[in-house]
Design an enzyme around this catalytic site. Structure first.
Site, mmCIF file in Angstrom:
data_model
loop_
_atom_site.group_PDB
_atom_site.id
_atom_site.type_symbol
_atom_site.label_atom_id
_atom_site.label_comp_id
_atom_site.label_asym_id
_atom_site.label_seq_id
_atom_site.Cartn_x
_atom_site.Cartn_y
_atom_site.Cartn_z
ATOM 1 N N ALA A 1 8.490 -5.760 1.975
ATOM 2 C CA ALA A 1 8.127 -4.341 1.894
ATOM 3 C C ALA A 1 9.304 -3.570 1.304
ATOM 4 O O ALA A 1 10.445 -4.049 1.314
ATOM 5 C CB ALA A 1 7.791 -3.789 3.275
ATOM 6 N N LYS B 1 4.768 -0.461 -0.222
ATOM 7 C CA LYS B 1 4.921 -1.718 -0.941
ATOM 8 C C LYS B 1 4.598 -1.492 -2.419
ATOM 9 O O LYS B 1 4.043 -0.470 -2.778
ATOM 10 C CB LYS B 1 3.960 -2.778 -0.374
ATOM 11 C CG LYS B 1 4.476 -3.363 0.942
ATOM 12 C CD LYS B 1 3.602 -4.487 1.463
ATOM 13 C CE LYS B 1 3.339 -5.613 0.518
ATOM 14 N NZ LYS B 1 4.525 -6.243 -0.059
ATOM 15 N N GLU C 1 -1.728 -7.662 -2.769
ATOM 16 C CA GLU C 1 -1.068 -7.742 -1.449
ATOM 17 C C GLU C 1 -1.901 -7.025 -0.385
ATOM 18 O O GLU C 1 -2.039 -7.506 0.737
ATOM 19 C CB GLU C 1 0.328 -7.115 -1.520
ATOM 20 C CG GLU C 1 1.319 -7.949 -2.311
ATOM 21 C CD GLU C 1 2.649 -7.262 -2.533
ATOM 22 O OE1 GLU C 1 3.655 -7.968 -2.666
ATOM 23 O OE2 GLU C 1 2.704 -6.014 -2.575
HETATM 24 C C1 5RP Z 1 5.864 -6.425 -4.311
HETATM 25 C C2 5RP Z 1 6.292 -5.912 -2.985
HETATM 26 C C3 5RP Z 1 7.494 -6.541 -2.369
HETATM 27 O O1 5RP Z 1 7.105 -7.177 -1.200
HETATM 28 C C4 5RP Z 1 8.516 -5.477 -2.100
HETATM 29 O O2 5RP Z 1 8.829 -4.841 -3.327
HETATM 30 C C5 5RP Z 1 9.781 -6.051 -1.474
HETATM 31 O O3 5RP Z 1 10.435 -6.881 -2.378
HETATM 32 P P1 5RP Z 1 11.892 -7.450 -2.098
HETATM 33 O O4 5RP Z 1 11.773 -8.360 -0.921
HETATM 34 O O5 5RP Z 1 12.272 -8.149 -3.381
HETATM 35 O O6 5RP Z 1 12.791 -6.261 -1.812
HETATM 36 O O7 5RP Z 1 5.697 -5.055 -2.407
HETATM 37 O O8 5RP Z 1 4.782 -5.710 -4.824
#
Ligand code: 5RP
Length: 231
Positions: free
Chosen positions: A85, A96, A105
């Site tokens: 997230a 997200k 998702e």
């Molecule tokens: C993708 C998402 C990811 O879960 C969110 O951006 C978190 O990514 P990260 O773990 O690389 O910080 O929502 O659409």
């Protein structure tokens, strides 16, 4: 220890919730990648699960790790989804879509018995929207009009680009509009309002979908829990 260590802590901790034979929603992003790599090790040791990827990126990693894959259409009952997230609030609501995979998702989360979120502690915020713009997936047709409608909610809206003049395209072939608020006062209502705009496919507010958040931090693993509301 730094942020990357906290992401690894959280990502790897989540596999403890997986049981043999489960159908698992496989989230997207750099934190959940630690989960995917760990699941890969478990598969090598004889563990039997099947995964439903939330993005093309995750599908590629799952294939590298030899995680057996299926689809939501073949297996509409998902036992558990593990995902990352961009922001988490005290009600376990989320922003997200930093990776642009928010629509798949959200479909996967909505159809899961349990949704586990893995984050480092920088993602836990007092109010959603405070640090991270809200991603909204929109169809390309008429996107500038959709952008204007979103601006009426009092946010600055930017078309996501991979480089100057080249828009980011989602796995569904759409654009992402990143909506920068001071903060989002009523996330429940905002999720509904945004999804009522013609041209919007989905927005990155995840409301009442999360069962548990695993947070990696300097103090070790913290777990935030809440009962999932059945709609
Ligand atoms: C993708 C998402 C990811 O879960 C969110 O951006 C978190 O990514 P990260 O773990 O690389 O910080 O929502 O659409």
């Amino acid at each position: 220890m730094d942020k990357e260590d906290f992401k690894k802590q959280a990502g790897e901790e989540a596999v403890k919730l997986i049981e043999d034979g489960m159908t698992i929603g496989l989230g997207t992003g750099s934190t959940v990648e630690y989960t995917l790599r760990k699941i890969g090790q478990m598969i090598q040791e004889g563990f039997k699960i099947q995964g439903i990827p939330t993005s093309i990126r995750t599908k590629r990693i799952a294939k590298e790790e030899k995680i057996p894959l299926t689809t939501l259409d073949e297996h509409p009952e998902i036992d558990i989804t593990i995902d990352g997230a961009d922001e988490v609030d005290s009600n376990l609501n989320l922003i997200k879509g930093g990776g642009g995979a928010l629509t798949r998702e959200k479909i996967i989360a909505y159809n899961s018995k349990k949704v586990i979120i893995v984050v480092d502690d920088s993602k836990v915020v007092k109010a959603l929207g405070i640090d991270f713009p809200l991603p909204v997936e929109v169809v390309r047709f008429g996107w500038t009009s959709t952008k204007k409608t979103l601006e009426a909610f009092g946010c600055n809206v930017a078309l996501r680009e991979i480089m100057k003049g080249e828009p980011f395209i989602t796995d569904n072939g759409n654009y992402i509009l990143d909506c920068e608020f001071d903060y989002i006062e009523n996330p429940e209502q905002m999720e509904i309002n945004i999804n009522c705009i013609p041209g919007v496919v989905e927005n990155g507010l995840f409301i009442n979908l999360v069962s548990e958040v695993i947070v990696g931090s300097q103090q070790g693993i913290l777990t935030l829990e809440k009962e999932k509301t059945v709609v």
